[in-house]
Design a protein around this motif. Structure first.
Motif, PDB file in Angstrom:
ATOM      1  N   PRO A 254       2.829  -5.955 -15.496  1.00 23.66           N
ATOM      2  CA  PRO A 254       2.065  -7.027 -16.158  1.00 23.66           C
ATOM      3  C   PRO A 254       2.897  -8.225 -16.588  1.00 23.66           C
ATOM      4  O   PRO A 254       2.431  -9.369 -16.488  1.00 23.66           O
ATOM      5  N   TYR A 279      -0.989  -3.182 -10.294  1.00 20.92           N
ATOM      6  CA  TYR A 279      -0.266  -3.383 -11.548  1.00 20.92           C
ATOM      7  C   TYR A 279      -0.174  -2.047 -12.268  1.00 20.92           C
ATOM      8  O   TYR A 279      -1.080  -1.223 -12.229  1.00 20.92           O
ATOM      9  N   MET A 284      -1.953  -3.661 -19.768  1.00 19.00           N
ATOM     10  CA  MET A 284      -2.312  -4.984 -19.259  1.00 19.00           C
ATOM     11  C   MET A 284      -3.328  -5.619 -20.198  1.00 19.00           C
ATOM     12  O   MET A 284      -4.319  -4.983 -20.570  1.00 19.00           O
ATOM     13  N   LYS A 288      -5.964 -11.327 -19.586  1.00 18.23           N
ATOM     14  CA  LYS A 288      -5.135 -11.719 -18.438  1.00 18.23           C
ATOM     15  C   LYS A 288      -5.681 -11.082 -17.150  1.00 18.23           C
ATOM     16  O   LYS A 288      -5.638 -11.695 -16.075  1.00 18.23           O
ATOM     17  N   LEU A 289      -6.169  -9.866 -17.253  1.00 24.38           N
ATOM     18  CA  LEU A 289      -6.748  -9.214 -16.088  1.00 24.38           C
ATOM     19  C   LEU A 289      -7.970  -9.985 -15.581  1.00 24.38           C
ATOM     20  O   LEU A 289      -8.160 -10.147 -14.373  1.00 24.38           O
ATOM     21  N   CYS A 292      -6.733 -12.756 -13.599  1.00 30.87           N
ATOM     22  CA  CYS A 292      -6.283 -12.295 -12.278  1.00 30.87           C
ATOM     23  C   CYS A 292      -7.450 -12.186 -11.311  1.00 30.87           C
ATOM     24  O   CYS A 292      -7.349 -12.594 -10.143  1.00 30.87           O
ATOM     25  N   MET A 300      -7.501  -6.412  -7.589  1.00 33.75           N
ATOM     26  CA  MET A 300      -6.607  -5.795  -8.568  1.00 33.75           C
ATOM     27  C   MET A 300      -6.796  -4.278  -8.566  1.00 33.75           C
ATOM     28  O   MET A 300      -7.915  -3.770  -8.427  1.00 33.75           O
ATOM     29  N   GLN A 302      -5.098  -0.775 -10.671  1.00 37.49           N
ATOM     30  CA  GLN A 302      -4.158  -0.234 -11.649  1.00 37.49           C
ATOM     31  C   GLN A 302      -3.931   1.248 -11.396  1.00 37.49           C
ATOM     32  O   GLN A 302      -4.862   1.985 -11.057  1.00 37.49           O
ATOM     33  N   HIS A 321     -12.992  -2.578 -10.683  1.00 35.15           N
ATOM     34  CA  HIS A 321     -12.833  -3.825 -11.438  1.00 35.15           C
ATOM     35  C   HIS A 321     -14.076  -4.718 -11.378  1.00 35.15           C
ATOM     36  O   HIS A 321     -14.147  -5.722 -12.096  1.00 35.15           O
ATOM     37  N   LEU A 333     -12.323  -2.169 -17.950  1.00 29.76           N
ATOM     38  CA  LEU A 333     -11.124  -2.940 -17.621  1.00 29.76           C
ATOM     39  C   LEU A 333      -9.957  -2.588 -18.540  1.00 29.76           C
ATOM     40  O   LEU A 333      -8.800  -2.877 -18.222  1.00 29.76           O
TER      41      LEU A 333
END
Length: 518
Positions: A254, A279, A284, A288-289, A292, A300, A302, A321, A333
């Motif tokens: 991250p 990521y 995270m 910010k996610l 992204c 994305m 994780q 996501h 999330l």
């Protein structure tokens, strides 16, 4: 299957496809396979036995990966050595893991000089970019010049040791987590069942090959991926590379992703080739996610794991996501996904009882993804394996739909920028300062690092010290990764009735208004 069999599968798909590409060379799968034969045969001729340890100490580059494949080709066990560690820590890792052969880049000659004194079990040094500074240390190209270009085909059982990755200990001393070929096979199976491959992959290797980026590279070789290797993280170079090379997969912690998002040109590049932007390694920021997903698209992914149960205990897939804007599901999330296909995940109380959904406890995992054992450390192995499950040291819960949420950490370990930092190691250094009476090192919330290392210090009566000199002492002794980002001085640290510093109370000072505890 042996790990090297997965690489050979990639060769069989297209031997002419580019395998390793850095600033100096581009080698096809067929070329890399032949070079791995020669390196493997040279290792065997030099006396490396199956399951004996060899290491690569280098920045990310094509020849470092080839040496890694050569170790596996010879039936040896790979010991990753992080170039960001201080030399003394790497010397401990190499000696503790009984490494016999070290491939190294000339950039680290000074560290290698220390290894020659501190690591008597290393009987062969090979420099990967030129002849070594010490007489008799060969350049890898000369060393393999007469080695056969045929497969040594060293057999291995599924339980044979394939690699030893370093994990921390409560004292800060790294422990070796012993992975079998079956550990790797299970991780690879979890990867492909969670993140199916579309077009032939192009993998951008940025983070150190000794960590998740190296693991992702090894897994993607089975699909014949082209690995575009950058020597270090640079936001502009990453954005250009994704667009220019048609990158489909990459991994970043991250902290690096936040730097990408903050770059003024982040929206000026084409990311349409991406399939999985992975990521992991630290919490995270959900905000910010969301950025992204807006910038890079629905790509994305994780994962959650640790050295003892690598990388893919759970996965929040790109499809998972797609809950942005759904008030009933958007909370996912903040999770790290559901358990992967071949790994069981549970929540356990201190008495070994598995907890129902919504109840908090220690996250435990079991299955073939879990390491064989801690190398030469049966006591730690037994402690981590209580009640038949591997204990991660993380506190969390599973929701009704099986998504895992991490909320706290059971032990003092700090994860800052994806690296494990053990407070006791830093406290030992600070206690050595003549003005320090006592100290506590904790992780505090930080938008960039996830957790930032902070020292809270009580000085001796009448003594004086500055933040700058404390930080310099730590950096000079431990290196930049473990150095606190800040230090502050308190008149007195909170203590229990028996005089023990109450770190929990100190942490609460900094975390009380946060939605998370790590």
């Amino acid at each position: 299957m042996r790990i090297i069999d997965f690489f050979d599968r990639g060769v069989s798909l297209d031997p002419d496809r580019a395998c390793l590409k850095d600033a100096s060379v581009t080698h096809s799968y067929g070329e890399v396979q032949k070079r791995s034969y020669r390196i493997g045969n040279a290792l065997i001729a030099g006396g490396l036995k199956p399951e004996h340890m060899a290491a690569v100490y280098s920045p990310n580059c094509a020849v470092a990966f080839e040496c890694l494949l050569g170790i596996l080709r010879a039936g040896g066990a790979w010991v990753p050595v992080n170039a960001r560690n201080v030399a003394a820590e790497n010397a401990y890792i190499l000696d503790n893991c009984d490494v016999e052969v070290l491939f190294y880049h000339s950039e680290f000659e000074a560290s290698v000089a220390l290894f020659r004194k501190e690591c008597p079990k290393i009987r062969q040094y090979v420099c990967i970019d030129k002849p070594g500074a010490v007489a008799g240390t060969p350049f890898v190209e000369d060393w393999i010049a007469n080695a056969p270009e045929t497969d040594p085909d060293v057999p291995a059982t599924r339980d044979a040791t394939a690699s030893i990755f370093s994990s921390g200990g409560t004292t800060g001393r790294p422990k070796g987590t012993q992975w079998s070929h079956l550990t790797w096979e299970t991780m690879i199976a979890n990867f492909y069942s969670s993140l199916p491959i579309g077009k032939p992959p192009v993998h951008l290797v940025i983070a150190p090959m000794t960590h998740a980026a190296g693991g992702v590279a090894m897994m993607l070789m089975a699909a014949g991926a082209t690995h575009v290797i950058l020597p270090h993280f640079d936001a502009e170079h990453v954005m250009h590379a994704i667009e220019k090379e048609g990158v489909t997969h990459l991994f970043l912690p991250p902290t690096a992703i936040y730097v990408l998002l903050a770059h003024p040109d982040v929206r000026k590049h084409d990311y349409s080739s991406l399939e999985a932007f992975i990521y992991a390694a630290a919490p995270m920021s959900v905000e910010k996610l969301k950025q992204c997903l807006d910038v890079f698209g629905p790509v994305m992914a994780q994962t959650f794991g640790q050295a003892e149960a690598p990388m893919l205990c759970t996965c929040l897939t790109p499809k998972d996501h797609l809950v942005l804007g759904n008030p009933k599901l958007e909370h996912r999330l903040a999770s790290c996904g559901r358990p992967t296909m071949f790994t069981s995940v549970g929540i356990m109380d201190d008495d070994g009882k598995l907890m129902p959904p919504g109840e908090r406890g220690e996250i435990v995992v079991r299955g073939n993804l879990v390491m064989l054992r801690y190398y030469k450390n049966p006591e730690a192995t037994a402690e981590a394996s209580a009640f038949g499950w591997h204990h991660t040291g993380d506190i969390g819960y599973l929701d009704e739909d099986g998504f895992l949420y991490i909320v706290d950490r059971k032990k003092d370990m700090i994860i800052s920028g994806g690296f494990n930092v053990y407070p006791s190691e830093i406290e030992q250094v600070i206690w050595g300062h003549p003005a320090v009476q006592d100290c506590a090192v904790i992780g505090v919330p930080d938008e960039k690092w996830g957790e930032a290392v902070k020292a809270v210090i009580e000085l001796k009566p009448g003594a004086k010290a500055t933040e700058a000199e404390i930080l310099k002492l730590c950096k000079d002794t431990l290196g930049s990764v473990k150095c606190p980002k800040s230090a502050e001085f308190w008149d007195a640290l909170p203590r229990s009735p028996v005089g023990k510093v109450r770190k929990k109370d100190i942490r609460e000072t900094f975390w009380k208004d946060q939605k998370r505890a790590i």
